[in-house]
Design a protein around this motif. Structure first.
Motif, PDB file in Angstrom:
ATOM      1  N   TYR A 174       0.860  -1.187   0.000  1.00 43.53           N
ATOM      2  CA  TYR A 174       0.000   0.000   0.000  1.00 43.53           C
ATOM      3  C   TYR A 174       0.896   1.237   0.000  1.00 43.53           C
ATOM      4  O   TYR A 174       1.872   1.323   0.739  1.00 43.53           O
ATOM      5  N   LYS A 175       0.524   2.172  -0.844  1.00 42.34           N
ATOM      6  CA  LYS A 175       1.299   3.397  -0.956  1.00 42.34           C
ATOM      7  C   LYS A 175       0.326   4.550  -1.157  1.00 42.34           C
ATOM      8  O   LYS A 175      -0.651   4.372  -1.867  1.00 42.34           O
ATOM      9  N   PRO A 176       0.490   5.698  -0.596  1.00 40.32           N
ATOM     10  CA  PRO A 176       1.615   6.117   0.250  1.00 40.32           C
ATOM     11  C   PRO A 176       1.380   5.774   1.722  1.00 40.32           C
ATOM     12  O   PRO A 176       0.247   5.808   2.194  1.00 40.32           O
ATOM     13  N   SER A 206      10.710  11.832   0.868  1.00 39.13           N
ATOM     14  CA  SER A 206      10.517  10.392   0.706  1.00 39.13           C
ATOM     15  C   SER A 206       9.212   9.938   1.350  1.00 39.13           C
ATOM     16  O   SER A 206       8.907  10.308   2.470  1.00 39.13           O
ATOM     17  N   ILE A 207       8.492   9.146   0.605  1.00 42.42           N
ATOM     18  CA  ILE A 207       7.244   8.586   1.132  1.00 42.42           C
ATOM     19  C   ILE A 207       7.394   7.068   1.112  1.00 42.42           C
ATOM     20  O   ILE A 207       7.949   6.500   0.168  1.00 42.42           O
ATOM     21  N   ASP A 208       6.897   6.435   2.139  1.00 39.99           N
ATOM     22  CA  ASP A 208       7.078   4.996   2.256  1.00 39.99           C
ATOM     23  C   ASP A 208       5.977   4.216   1.561  1.00 39.99           C
ATOM     24  O   ASP A 208       4.900   4.734   1.268  1.00 39.99           O
ATOM     25  N   GLU A 209       6.315   2.951   1.338  1.00 35.40           N
ATOM     26  CA  GLU A 209       5.319   1.989   0.879  1.00 35.40           C
ATOM     27  C   GLU A 209       5.246   0.921   1.966  1.00 35.40           C
ATOM     28  O   GLU A 209       6.277   0.457   2.457  1.00 35.40           O
ATOM     29  N   ILE A 210       4.049   0.571   2.347  1.00 34.60           N
ATOM     30  CA  ILE A 210       3.924  -0.439   3.392  1.00 34.60           C
ATOM     31  C   ILE A 210       3.647  -1.776   2.718  1.00 34.60           C
ATOM     32  O   ILE A 210       2.762  -1.872   1.853  1.00 34.60           O
ATOM     33  N   TYR A 222      -4.132  -9.128   9.292  1.00 33.41           N
ATOM     34  CA  TYR A 222      -3.909  -7.822   8.661  1.00 33.41           C
ATOM     35  C   TYR A 222      -5.223  -7.064   8.578  1.00 33.41           C
ATOM     36  O   TYR A 222      -6.159  -7.517   7.898  1.00 33.41           O
ATOM     37  N   GLU A 223      -5.304  -5.999   9.260  1.00 33.22           N
ATOM     38  CA  GLU A 223      -6.519  -5.183   9.277  1.00 33.22           C
ATOM     39  C   GLU A 223      -6.375  -4.166   8.141  1.00 33.22           C
ATOM     40  O   GLU A 223      -5.988  -3.014   8.351  1.00 33.22           O
ATOM     41  N   THR A 224      -6.680  -4.599   6.931  1.00 33.02           N
ATOM     42  CA  THR A 224      -6.394  -3.764   5.748  1.00 33.02           C
ATOM     43  C   THR A 224      -7.213  -2.479   5.711  1.00 33.02           C
ATOM     44  O   THR A 224      -6.867  -1.554   4.984  1.00 33.02           O
ATOM     45  N   GLU A 225      -8.281  -2.459   6.483  1.00 33.70           N
ATOM     46  CA  GLU A 225      -9.055  -1.204   6.539  1.00 33.70           C
ATOM     47  C   GLU A 225      -8.232  -0.064   7.149  1.00 33.70           C
ATOM     48  O   GLU A 225      -8.545   1.117   6.966  1.00 33.70           O
ATOM     49  N   MET A 226      -7.199  -0.422   7.886  1.00 38.80           N
ATOM     50  CA  MET A 226      -6.379   0.621   8.518  1.00 38.80           C
ATOM     51  C   MET A 226      -5.422   1.271   7.519  1.00 38.80           C
ATOM     52  O   MET A 226      -4.813   2.302   7.818  1.00 38.80           O
ATOM     53  N   LEU A 227      -5.243   0.645   6.345  1.00 36.20           N
ATOM     54  CA  LEU A 227      -4.375   1.255   5.334  1.00 36.20           C
ATOM     55  C   LEU A 227      -5.016   2.560   4.878  1.00 36.20           C
ATOM     56  O   LEU A 227      -6.184   2.590   4.501  1.00 36.20           O
ATOM     57  N   GLY A 228      -4.253   3.634   4.939  1.00 35.53           N
ATOM     58  CA  GLY A 228      -4.807   4.941   4.578  1.00 35.53           C
ATOM     59  C   GLY A 228      -5.470   5.649   5.749  1.00 35.53           C
ATOM     60  O   GLY A 228      -5.973   6.761   5.597  1.00 35.53           O
ATOM     61  N   SER A 232      -1.214   3.881   9.089  1.00 39.58           N
ATOM     62  CA  SER A 232      -1.329   2.675   8.266  1.00 39.58           C
ATOM     63  C   SER A 232      -0.582   1.488   8.858  1.00 39.58           C
ATOM     64  O   SER A 232      -0.856   0.341   8.506  1.00 39.58           O
ATOM     65  N   TYR A 233       0.371   1.768   9.745  1.00 45.40           N
ATOM     66  CA  TYR A 233       1.107   0.664  10.376  1.00 45.40           C
ATOM     67  C   TYR A 233       0.162  -0.205  11.206  1.00 45.40           C
ATOM     68  O   TYR A 233       0.475  -1.353  11.507  1.00 45.40           O
ATOM     69  N   ASP A 234      -1.002   0.353  11.536  1.00 39.47           N
ATOM     70  CA  ASP A 234      -1.991  -0.422  12.284  1.00 39.47           C
ATOM     71  C   ASP A 234      -2.573  -1.570  11.478  1.00 39.47           C
ATOM     72  O   ASP A 234      -3.362  -2.364  12.003  1.00 39.47           O
ATOM     73  N   VAL A 235      -2.198  -1.655  10.193  1.00 36.85           N
ATOM     74  CA  VAL A 235      -2.602  -2.835   9.402  1.00 36.85           C
ATOM     75  C   VAL A 235      -2.117  -4.115  10.099  1.00 36.85           C
ATOM     76  O   VAL A 235      -2.767  -5.160  10.012  1.00 36.85           O
ATOM     77  N   PHE A 236      -1.010  -4.019  10.781  1.00 38.90           N
ATOM     78  CA  PHE A 236      -0.460  -5.186  11.478  1.00 38.90           C
ATOM     79  C   PHE A 236      -1.184  -5.392  12.802  1.00 38.90           C
ATOM     80  O   PHE A 236      -0.998  -4.620  13.759  1.00 38.90           O
ATOM     81  N   LEU A 237      -2.062  -6.379  12.826  1.00 35.69           N
ATOM     82  CA  LEU A 237      -2.807  -6.753  14.041  1.00 35.69           C
ATOM     83  C   LEU A 237      -3.621  -5.598  14.639  1.00 35.69           C
ATOM     84  O   LEU A 237      -3.897  -5.574  15.837  1.00 35.69           O
TER      85      LEU A 237
END
Lengths: 462, 361
Positions: free
Chosen positions: B216-218, B232-236, B260-266, B270-275
């Motif tokens: 997922y980016k950005p 610089s912008i990261d990609e998760i 992976y809680e993909t709803e947290m992307l964006g 977004s790091y909250d995608v992890f658990l």
């Protein structure tokens, strides 16, 4: 509300300017008064009554002094007593109780007193007014709105300069705002805002970091001492500039409060350049009535010490402020009787001597108690067992070097000299540049205010 | 003429901002600052006279100022480019990476940390297979003139003070600066193969390093919004395999069911995608497990991205974050018997160990 806030610049000020300039002339003071009372109420809900009471009592006292010659002395004494009791109660009661407890080993509870914002400033203004009316220096104002507008006028209400009634009495009745005065007010306001927000606050943040270092060094203490000296200068002179600028926007000309104090050749000269409205107040209303220097040396020395004891106490009800005042009193006496000729002959030494005395004085000013002062000074002068320099101090010294350099240069008349020279070379280009720089600074100040967690006004506590 | 221009610009500017501030709709959340912005309170007689409305207005006026992020960016530029300050609120940029200065070394905190871990070992874990590892923060991997703690001293104190029955797994050589995000404090999950290998070898469990990568980016890390001027912008990237996809998650404080809680992307982070992000207690069940082994990780947020990669080595992984769960309550949620135990903390937590709710008295 403080001048250096988003609320003031982008909400309060546009509304005040709009209201002030659309109403007819006869309502302008009333509008300014209403806005000033709201300004005070915004920051000091409870004590607006005290402010109004002070206005009321001094207003009628002056009228009685003016109208009834037989009662004038008694009403002067009553008015002075009221002002001093007001200031004394709010500012010095707990100091008194604390010292009684210490001396007599008693246990009197301290009172829950909060110092009303600006009381030291507006009390001195009303004091000067009734004394001047008594001495026939000014005529009593018979218009309550005009008088209250003078006392409560928001640009100078909470942190000065201490404007005397005679300074603006004619402008209270009739004043004109021109494009020139308004724009000069804008310039002065932005310069003051820059001094406060960009320089003083940034130095304050540096001091906060250095003050809590786990491993301080001599250099870190020296930087803190120099930093605080410049912080308080830019903080207070910035506030005075903003006050003077705002005054001009509404047609008032307040007295200057600072005149490059760090280029002073001696401490006497310093006090002619630092907080001018306060030192001239003490000179005119304490020192000269006590006899000034017109009697013998003993009386002169006594008068100097009384004035500086009171100057110290005016700044705050702690022994450190008393010490600070007396420190200056003693230095001024030494200069007057011993050092004057020597300092005049040795110019470079006199600059260094004056700056060191100022540094020491602000260490006293900035420390909580005398043992902290001694500890700080011993570390600053390398008399204790800490390293002269270390990595962490060097890191912050390098990091804040440009800020310190800009501060030191900006506290001299150098920029003003360059400004005047440039204006002579090419007027048009310089005017364009000046306008760009001015509004660039306003935008950068806004940026600092939006992202700010550190914005105290050091002189608000007085 | 100049005075006219100054007057017109000043009045025009403050009035324009005044009107824009009133007209433009208020914003709920500042994603760059990761916080809710102040809204205007309802005006009442009570809050006028107790002053709360004025305090609220000061915060509101600052929070909802038009072009707020651009002004914040301008401040950071001024501090770095005009005043040449080395850091901004302890953050600095070096070769595209944003670092947060962790300084000074807090010896008391480090000792406190080891005391707390030793206490937990004695109280709950005596006789079990207990391991610990220390995750260095980004500053460990960069050589520059900024302030940094003495990492050698930190490791030395921890290793020497830790109970000898707790085995140390050194993962410092499994990482370098490229294994961390540019704009965030955390490590990148897709770069943790060496760490996983090292841990599995030490703790004696098997992992199949065979993943599909989703991204997922950005991704704007937690430092990005504070400093704003980093280009610089990261990609998760997050890794999945059969074990991870089939795993179920039980979070005691939310209804999370996926690794992976993909709803947290964006979202704000977004790091909250992890658990699902920070939470006191999580259990991950490996529904395709060929082993009965269980793992308990006492952890901080770094483990959120590491734990999914350990799933196929265990039947159940329990993640305990003692920043949010008091250690006195552990017995109410978990029964310690024969699980493997891993203490996994980054150096910042060790240097600020008061955040761990472990009462050793």
């Amino acid at each position: 509300m403080v001048f250096s806030s988003i609320t003031f610049i982008y909400y309060f000020l546009p509304i005040v300017i709009f209201c002030y300039f659309i109403v007819p002339k006869k309502f302008k003071n009333f509008i300014l008064l209403l806005c000033s009372l709201f300004f005070y109420f915004f920051g000091e809900k409870e004590y607006i009554v005290i402010l109004l009471l002070s206005c009321l009592i001094n207003f009628f006292s002056a009228i009685i002094i003016d109208k009834f010659p037989k009662c004038r002395k008694i009403f002067l004494i009553l008015a002075i007593s009221f002002n001093l009791i007001l200031l004394g109660y709010f500012k010095y009661t707990n100091f008194l109780i604390d010292n009684i407890n210490k001396v007599f080993n008693s246990n009197i509870s301290l009172l829950n007193i909060v110092l009303p914002l600006g009381i030291s400033f507006f009390t001195f203004q009303t004091l000067s007014y009734v004394i001047d009316v008594y001495n026939n220096k000014v005529k009593a104002d018979y218009n309550f709105i005009n008088f209250t507008c003078y006392v409560a006028l928001f640009p100078q209400l909470v942190a000065g300069p201490i404007v005397r009634y005679s300074d603006i009495s004619s402008e209270l009745r009739d004043r004109k705002v021109t494009i020139d005065t308004f724009s000069s007010g804008v310039k002065r306001f932005i310069i003051g805002l820059t001094k406060k927000v960009i320089i003083a606050n940034s130095i304050g943040e540096m001091i906060n970091i250095l003050n809590i270092l786990d491993n301080p060094s001599v250099l870190s203490y020296v930087i803190v001492a120099i930093g605080f000296t410049y912080q308080i200068y830019f903080d207070f002179s910035g506030y005075s500039d903003m006050a003077i600028g705002l005054g001009r926007m509404f047609g008032f000309h307040f007295p200057e409060n600072f005149n490059y104090p760090f280029i002073s050749k001696n401490v006497t000269d310093f006090w002619r350049r630092w907080h001018i409205s306060l030192s001239s107040f003490f000179k005119d209303y304490i020192y000269i009535p006590l006899g000034g220097n017109k009697k013998n040396n003993i009386i002169t020395i006594r008068n100097i010490l009384i004035v500086w004891l009171l100057t110290g106490l005016w700044h705050g009800a702690t022994w450190n402020f008393v010490l600070w005042g007396l420190f200056f009193g003693i230095i001024l006496i030494i200069e007057k009787y011993l050092l004057k000729k020597f300092l005049n002959k040795h110019v470079i030494f006199s600059y260094i001597y004056t700056f060191i005395i100022i540094l020491i004085s602000f260490v006293i000013f900035n420390t909580e108690n005398i043992s902290d002062t001694i500890k700080f000074l011993s570390r600053m002068f390398a008399l204790s067992n800490i390293p002269f320099i270390n990595d962490v101090t060097m890191y912050y010294f390098k990091s804040y070097f440009v800020l310190l350099l800009i501060s030191i240069i900006s506290a001299t008349p150098l920029i003003k000299l360059i400004y005047n020279k440039c204006q002579k070379v090419n007027h048009f280009i310089f005017d364009v540049l000046e306008t760009i720089v001015l509004f660039g600074l306003l935008i950068i100040n806004t940026a600092y205010l939006i992202d700010s967690s550190f914005n105290p006004f050091l002189y608000f506590r007085f | 003429m100049k005075n006219k221009i100054i007057t017109v610009i000043f009045i025009g500017y403050i009035f324009a901002i005044f009107i824009l501030n009133i007209v433009i709709k208020d914003i709920d959340i500042s994603y760059s600052e990761r916080r809710y912005l102040t809204k205007l309170s309802k005006i009442t007689i009570t809050n006028i006279f107790n002053g709360t409305i004025f305090d609220n207005f000061e915060d509101y006026a600052t929070d909802q100022f038009v072009f707020r992020d651009n002004f914040r960016k301008l401040k950071v530029y001024t501090i770095f480019k005009v005043f040449n300050e080395k850091d901004y609120n302890n953050l600095y940029i070096d070769d595209k990476y944003i670092y947060k200065i962790e300084y000074p070394l807090n010896i008391n905190s480090i000792n406190n940390f080891t005391n707390k871990i030793n206490f937990l070992y004695e109280k709950y874990l005596d006789g079990m297979n207990v391991f610990y590892s220390i995750i260095p923060d980004k500053n460990y991997y960069v050589d520059n003139n900024y302030l940094k703690i003495d990492y050698n001293k930190l490791f030395h104190i921890v290793i020497n003070s830790m109970d000898k029955n707790i085995s140390y797994i050194d993962i410092t050589d499994c990482l370098d600066i490229s294994d961390f995000y540019y704009t965030d404090a955390h490590w990148r999950q897709e770069r943790l193969a060496d760490v996983v290998d090292k841990i599995s070898a030490n703790m004696n469990f098997n992992i199949t390093n065979n993943y599909q990568i989703s991204s997922y980016k950005p991704f704007y890390g937690s430092y990005y919004g504070q400093i704003l001027i980093n280009s610089s912008i990261d990609e998760i990237k997050y890794l999945t395999n059969n074990y991870i996809e089939k795993a179920t998650v039980y979070d005691y404080s939310s209804d999370l069911v996926k690794v992976y809680e993909t709803e947290m992307l964006g979202s704000v982070d977004s790091y909250d995608v992890f658990l699902g992000g920070a939470t006191p207690l999580i259990e991950i069940y490996n529904n395709g497990a060929s082993t009965n082994k269980e793992l308990v990780i006492f952890r901080d947020s770094f483990a959120s991205s590491l734990a999914p990669l350990l799933i196929d080595g265990y039947k159940k992984i329990t993640l305990i974050d003692l920043r949010y769960l008091d250690s006195d309550l552990l017995n109410e949620y978990i029964s310690f018997s024969n699980q493997d135990i891993l203490f996994l903390y980054n150096t910042t937590i060790i240097n600020n160990s008061n955040v761990l709710k472990i009462n050793v008295n």
